[in-house]
Design a protein around this motif. Structure first.
Motif, PDB file in Angstrom:
ATOM      1  N   HIS A  74      24.613 -47.292  64.019  1.00 24.33           N
ATOM      2  CA  HIS A  74      24.622 -48.710  64.339  1.00 24.33           C
ATOM      3  C   HIS A  74      23.602 -49.025  65.442  1.00 24.33           C
ATOM      4  O   HIS A  74      23.192 -48.155  66.186  1.00 24.33           O
ATOM      5  CB  HIS A  74      26.018 -49.154  64.780  1.00 24.33           C
ATOM      6  N   ASP A  75      23.258 -50.296  65.502  1.00 26.84           N
ATOM      7  CA  ASP A  75      22.355 -50.801  66.542  1.00 26.84           C
ATOM      8  C   ASP A  75      23.154 -50.912  67.843  1.00 26.84           C
ATOM      9  O   ASP A  75      24.137 -51.658  67.916  1.00 26.84           O
ATOM     10  CB  ASP A  75      21.826 -52.160  66.088  1.00 26.84           C
ATOM     11  N   GLU A  83      23.693 -54.460  69.275  1.00 25.88           N
ATOM     12  CA  GLU A  83      24.694 -55.251  68.542  1.00 25.88           C
ATOM     13  C   GLU A  83      26.102 -54.737  68.835  1.00 25.88           C
ATOM     14  O   GLU A  83      27.043 -55.524  68.962  1.00 25.88           O
ATOM     15  CB  GLU A  83      24.410 -55.220  67.041  1.00 25.88           C
TER      16      GLU A  83
END
Length: 177
Positions: free
Chosen positions: A2-3, A6
């Protein structure tokens, strides 16, 4: 994968909701209150998502409000990176925020509320013979936290020592601590 930026945006929401709700409850009790999110104060960080370090806190607006009698509620565990994105401070980030705010506001003491009413020789939930430590020096607490004591994170203890802020650990569940 995941980022991380974010992810920080998502995990910071719990503290944001809690800060707003606490301000609402205080207002309903007749107490003038205002919540701040990390980016609003602002709490400026180095931008390392998930484990950011606080670089600077500009608390001028918060201090002005406190001088007017307003209770300021600041969401912990979060700040704003150089790119304007929400960052989180990682494990113990709320304690780190509390100590950093105490330093920024030039407070003599920082009260940390947790699930125990102080610092113990061992985890009192696991060991009935755990003894409460009446007073502990920064270096001793730093050693305990570095060895796995979960009462305070090493970063918050280091920051307290650096800024000469006394920390008092209190229970969120016991009224006399």
């Amino acid at each position: 994968l995941h980022d991380a930026a974010e992810y920080d945006t998502v995990v910071a929401t719990g503290e944001q909701v809690t800060a707003g709700l606490l301000a609402i409850v205080l207002q309903s009790m007749g107490v003038e209150a205002r919540s701040f999110l990390g980016w609003q104060l602002p709490i400026k960080t180095d931008g390392m998502h998930g484990r950011a370090r606080i670089d600077e806190i500009d608390g001028r607006e918060a201090v002005e409000l406190m001088e007017q009698g307003v209770v300021v509620v600041v969401a912990g565990f979060q700040g704003i990176g150089p790119d304007g994105r929400v960052t989180t401070l990682g494990r113990g980030g709320s304690d780190t925020t509390a100590v950093a705010l105490a330093a920024a506001f030039k407070a003599d003491r920082c009260d940390i509320y947790t699930d125990v009413d102080g610092v113990y020789t061992t985890d009192p939930k696991l060991h009935r013979r755990a003894k409460k430590i009446k007073r502990i020096e920064y270096d001793e607490m730093l050693e305990m936290s570095s060895l796995g004591s979960k009462v305070m994170q090493p970063t918050s203890v280091q920051d307290a020592k650096l800024n000469m802020i006394d920390i008092k650990v209190k229970s969120s569940f016991v009224s006399k601590s």
